[in-house]
Design an enzyme around this catalytic site. Structure first.
Site, PDB file in Angstrom:
ATOM      1  CG  HIS A 122       6.572  -2.103   0.446  1.00 37.71           C
ATOM      2  ND1 HIS A 122       7.719  -1.338   0.563  1.00 37.71           N
ATOM      3  CD2 HIS A 122       6.006  -1.743  -0.736  1.00 37.71           C
ATOM      4  CE1 HIS A 122       7.816  -0.550  -0.487  1.00 37.71           C
ATOM      5  NE2 HIS A 122       6.800  -0.785  -1.300  1.00 37.71           N
ATOM      6  CG  ASP A 199       3.143  -0.728   5.766  1.00 38.85           C
ATOM      7  OD1 ASP A 199       2.385   0.214   5.465  1.00 38.85           O
ATOM      8  OD2 ASP A 199       3.986  -1.206   4.992  1.00 38.85           O
ATOM      9  CD  GLN A 202      -0.801  -0.911  -1.007  1.00 37.04           C
ATOM     10  OE1 GLN A 202      -1.851  -0.950  -1.637  1.00 37.04           O
ATOM     11  NE2 GLN A 202       0.240  -0.218  -1.436  1.00 37.04           N
ATOM     12  CE  LYS A 225       1.332   3.404  -1.304  1.00 33.39           C
ATOM     13  NZ  LYS A 225       1.945   2.713  -2.447  1.00 33.39           N
ATOM     14  CB  CYS A 363       8.658  -2.709  -3.045  1.00 38.46           C
ATOM     15  SG  CYS A 363       9.405  -1.429  -4.046  1.00 38.46           S
TER      16      CYS A 363
END
Length: 405
Positions: A122, A199, A202, A225, A363
């Site tokens: 991202h 990260d 997600q 999220k 993104c």
């Protein structure tokens, strides 16, 4: 308790509304998940009964708010299995968390150092490191991807060297749904003497990461999220790293003593939490984690795998539809295009039918450049979605094809 999607859907008030005269079908979960009434009630309770600034007041409301906020931190620590509560820094979200780490390393890196990101990132896990390289003279290197949307780990092996200081990779691609082999990536970075940031924005809606088992240095996530509110997230950092990094922002709360000659900084976690935090958001983040754990992440993963398989099968029945991201190891995200039709146009028609999808580059523009496309239609599924909704999506895509071909 057995997994009952119809009962779960009753927890989400927004799922009963209509959009453009049609029942809402919400397939934009990778951007922001919906919020259950249990979390909404937590937010209402905070503002109705004990809205106050925390850590600084002796009055009862402040103490109640402080206790609830710090309890949420403990819930987050337990959920991610951090060793210490003070290794959990509450931030405004994943982007804030990444920038906090990048800013800290600006005082550590030097010319000749190398940092590695992946082609699946991202923008929030690309741009801060580019800025860091510009500031420090370090060099940014990229793990390439293949046509299935997977990282080429043999090339990662070649990039690692005694110059590698940092490795930054997402756990799951937001654009393609690919689950990256982070265990292997972390192990190899560790052997090279490099620190690793994952990260997890997600990943956290779908799986339950164990930061100690992963042996990761930094792990970041956002509440919105995973059934929580926007504007709050977390940074997990190993205690040794958090002590070494300088504060990201200066202000109240992050100090021990201030004079015009010198300021001394507070202990962890407050060293990185300058100013009044999103108190309600932090408390609601804890409530969202409670809610998802009540359902169970194994049950969530199993059900979402069924949704993914069904949606993939049904969409591929449509002639001219191409799915991007075909790794066998992926979560419930399907990015696709119809041949000769712009994804924005498809998304617009679906919206008229009450179906919410995301269109564009998500993104993740380097991924779209790799496939030589302007973007995709992304349908991202959650544990409160159903096969019936997938059928509506398929009919909507067929309608878009008829109208736009």
């Amino acid at each position: 308790m057995p997994f009952n999607v119809e009962e779960i859907r009753k927890d989400f008030p927004i799922l009963s509304r209509k959009v453009n005269g049609n029942p809402l079908v919400y397939f934009d979960n990778a951007a922001t998940s919906q919020t259950p009434k249990q979390v909404i009630e937590t937010i209402v309770d905070y503002y109705s009964n004990y809205n106050a600034n925390i850590h600084r007041g002796v009055h009862s409301l402040s103490q109640e708010a402080t206790d609830a906020y710090e309890l949420a931190r403990q819930k987050i620590q337990k959920h991610f299995n951090a060793e210490y509560t003070h290794e959990i820094i509450l931030t405004s979200g994943t982007t804030h968390s990444i920038n906090l780490v990048a800013n800290g390393f600006s005082s550590i890196l030097k010319v000749g150092d190398e940092i590695i990101v992946s082609a699946l990132e991202h923008h929030s896990n690309i741009v801060p490191w580019q800025m860091l390289c510009e500031k420090t003279g370090a060099t940014l290197k990229v793990i390439p991807m293949n046509d299935e949307g997977e990282l080429v780990i043999s090339e990662y092996d070649k990039l690692l060297s005694d110059k590698t200081r940092l490795v930054f990779v997402n756990h799951i691609s937001n654009a393609l749904g690919t689950i990256n082999p982070i265990e292997d990536i972390i192990k190899k970075a560790r052997q090279a003497g490099a620190a690793v940031l994952i990260d997890g924005a997600q990943a956290c809606p779908h799986i339950k990461p164990d930061v100690q088992e992963l042996d990761v240095d930094f792990y970041v996530a956002s509440a919105h999220k995973m059934c929580g509110p926007t504007g709050v997230g977390m940074l997990y950092g190993k205690e040794a790293w958090l002590k070494q990094l300088p504060p990201y922002q200066g202000g109240g709360e992050m100090i021990t003593e201030v004079t015009f000659k010198k300021t001394t900084y507070a202990d962890l976690p407050h060293k990185f939490e300058a100013g009044t935090p999103n108190v309600c958001g932090g408390i609601a983040f804890g409530a969202a984690i409670d809610y998802m754990n009540t359902i169970g992440f194994d049950a969530i993963a199993n059900y979402e795998k069924e949704l993914l398989d069904y949606a993939t099968q049904r969409l591929l029945e449509i002639e001219g539809l191409k799915i991007y991201g075909t790794s066998p190891k992926k979560t419930s995200v399907i990015s696709f295009n119809l041949k000769g039709i712009h994804p924005y146009d498809v998304g617009t028609i679906l919206d008229k039918m009450g179906i919410a999808v995301r269109t564009g580059h998500h993104c993740a523009q380097p991924i779209m450049d790799y496939f030589k496309i302007p973007g995709t239609v992304r349908a991202s599924l959650s544990f409160y979605n159903t096969n019936k909704e997938i059928d509506l999506l398929v009919e909507g895509v067929k309608k878009a094809k008829r109208m736009l071909s």
